[in-house]
Design a protein around this motif. Sequence first.
Motif, PDB file in Angstrom:
ATOM      1  N   TYR A  13       0.818  -1.215   0.000  1.00  0.00           N
ATOM      2  CA  TYR A  13       0.000   0.000   0.000  1.00  0.00           C
ATOM      3  C   TYR A  13       0.854   1.270   0.000  1.00  0.00           C
ATOM      4  N   ASP A  14       1.807   1.356   0.924  1.00  0.00           N
ATOM      5  CA  ASP A  14       2.550   2.605   1.098  1.00  0.00           C
ATOM      6  C   ASP A  14       3.422   2.936  -0.106  1.00  0.00           C
ATOM      7  N   GLN A  15       4.041   1.926  -0.706  1.00  0.00           N
ATOM      8  CA  GLN A  15       4.830   2.174  -1.919  1.00  0.00           C
ATOM      9  C   GLN A  15       3.932   2.651  -3.052  1.00  0.00           C
ATOM     10  N   TYR A  20       1.757   6.981  -6.701  1.00  0.00           N
ATOM     11  CA  TYR A  20       0.633   7.703  -7.307  1.00  0.00           C
ATOM     12  C   TYR A  20       0.539   9.147  -6.832  1.00  0.00           C
ATOM     13  N   VAL A  21       0.840   9.390  -5.565  1.00  0.00           N
ATOM     14  CA  VAL A  21       0.730  10.744  -5.025  1.00  0.00           C
ATOM     15  C   VAL A  21       1.980  11.568  -5.339  1.00  0.00           C
ATOM     16  N   ASP A  22       3.141  11.048  -4.996  1.00  0.00           N
ATOM     17  CA  ASP A  22       4.374  11.828  -5.133  1.00  0.00           C
ATOM     18  C   ASP A  22       4.896  11.896  -6.568  1.00  0.00           C
ATOM     19  N   VAL A  23       4.744  10.826  -7.331  1.00  0.00           N
ATOM     20  CA  VAL A  23       5.279  10.800  -8.689  1.00  0.00           C
ATOM     21  C   VAL A  23       4.244  11.291  -9.704  1.00  0.00           C
ATOM     22  N   LEU A  24       3.040  10.722  -9.662  1.00  0.00           N
ATOM     23  CA  LEU A  24       2.041  11.088 -10.660  1.00  0.00           C
ATOM     24  C   LEU A  24       1.226  12.325 -10.283  1.00  0.00           C
ATOM     25  N   GLY A  25       1.253  12.710  -9.017  1.00  0.00           N
ATOM     26  CA  GLY A  25       0.518  13.905  -8.608  1.00  0.00           C
ATOM     27  C   GLY A  25      -0.944  13.658  -8.289  1.00  0.00           C
ATOM     28  N   VAL A  47      -6.900   6.606  -4.590  1.00  0.00           N
ATOM     29  CA  VAL A  47      -6.163   7.755  -5.122  1.00  0.00           C
ATOM     30  C   VAL A  47      -6.826   8.139  -6.432  1.00  0.00           C
ATOM     31  N   ARG A  48      -6.694   9.417  -6.797  1.00  0.00           N
ATOM     32  CA  ARG A  48      -7.230   9.839  -8.094  1.00  0.00           C
ATOM     33  C   ARG A  48      -6.571  11.147  -8.512  1.00  0.00           C
ATOM     34  N   PRO A  49      -6.543  11.375  -9.818  1.00  0.00           N
ATOM     35  CA  PRO A  49      -6.009  12.648 -10.304  1.00  0.00           C
ATOM     36  C   PRO A  49      -6.854  13.804  -9.772  1.00  0.00           C
ATOM     37  N   PRO A  50      -6.242  14.964  -9.561  1.00  0.00           N
ATOM     38  CA  PRO A  50      -7.004  16.125  -9.103  1.00  0.00           C
ATOM     39  C   PRO A  50      -8.206  16.390 -10.018  1.00  0.00           C
ATOM     40  N   GLU A  51      -9.333  16.666  -9.411  1.00  0.00           N
ATOM     41  CA  GLU A  51     -10.572  17.018 -10.102  1.00  0.00           C
ATOM     42  C   GLU A  51     -11.200  15.873 -10.884  1.00  0.00           C
ATOM     43  N   ALA A  52     -10.671  14.669 -10.784  1.00  0.00           N
ATOM     44  CA  ALA A  52     -11.247  13.519 -11.492  1.00  0.00           C
ATOM     45  C   ALA A  52     -12.366  12.902 -10.655  1.00  0.00           C
ATOM     46  N   ASP A  88       5.110  17.600 -21.596  1.00  0.00           N
ATOM     47  CA  ASP A  88       6.549  17.710 -21.320  1.00  0.00           C
ATOM     48  C   ASP A  88       6.831  17.725 -19.822  1.00  0.00           C
ATOM     49  N   ALA A  89       6.030  18.447 -19.047  1.00  0.00           N
ATOM     50  CA  ALA A  89       6.226  18.490 -17.593  1.00  0.00           C
ATOM     51  C   ALA A  89       5.985  17.118 -16.979  1.00  0.00           C
ATOM     52  N   ALA A  90       4.945  16.424 -17.430  1.00  0.00           N
ATOM     53  CA  ALA A  90       4.657  15.084 -16.894  1.00  0.00           C
ATOM     54  C   ALA A  90       5.771  14.108 -17.268  1.00  0.00           C
ATOM     55  N   HIS A  91       6.254  14.190 -18.495  1.00  0.00           N
ATOM     56  CA  HIS A  91       7.349  13.326 -18.942  1.00  0.00           C
ATOM     57  C   HIS A  91       8.600  13.583 -18.101  1.00  0.00           C
ATOM     58  N   THR A  92       8.918  14.835 -17.870  1.00  0.00           N
ATOM     59  CA  THR A  92      10.079  15.185 -17.042  1.00  0.00           C
ATOM     60  C   THR A  92       9.919  14.648 -15.624  1.00  0.00           C
ATOM     61  N   ARG A  93       8.727  14.802 -15.051  1.00  0.00           N
ATOM     62  CA  ARG A  93       8.470  14.303 -13.698  1.00  0.00           C
ATOM     63  C   ARG A  93       8.708  12.786 -13.620  1.00  0.00           C
TER      64      ARG A  93
END
Length: 131
Positions: A13-15, A20-25, A47-52, A88-93
């Motif tokens: 769970y924690d990994q 999902y939170v720290d890497v994908l936002g 977990v879910r993407p913001p505003e989804a 590009d920002a997501a790819h860099t992240r």
Amino acid sequence: MHVEHVTVVVDDYDQAIAFYVDVLGFELVEDSTATTTDGRAKRWVIVRPPEAQTGLLLAQADGDEQRAAVGRQFAGRVGLFLRVDDFDAAHTRLRLASVTIIGEPRSEAYGRVLVFRDVAGNHWDLLGPPD
């Protein structure tokens, strides 16, 4: 009508939350205690993407059959698709977080795309606006 949650079977769970939170936002919507149908402790993690509206239910593998499905929920195919406004920002992240990226970004009629693996090993498409 909408799909409320999609289950992703994970090793830990924690990994998974950290990915999902720290890497994908994504946002951690819920992390509460629950019990299995036979009374053992588990967690209910969403977990879910913001505003989804649709979230991922992160389910820690329980038993041999579920452990065998971790990272293979879609039989090696891309099974999840993350649409972003700033490709590009997501790819860099993803690169900075040392996420496994399969191949190079490419342009398709539906937008820019690259394939990456999540913490469990499932393949995702990162989708951005067309060039």
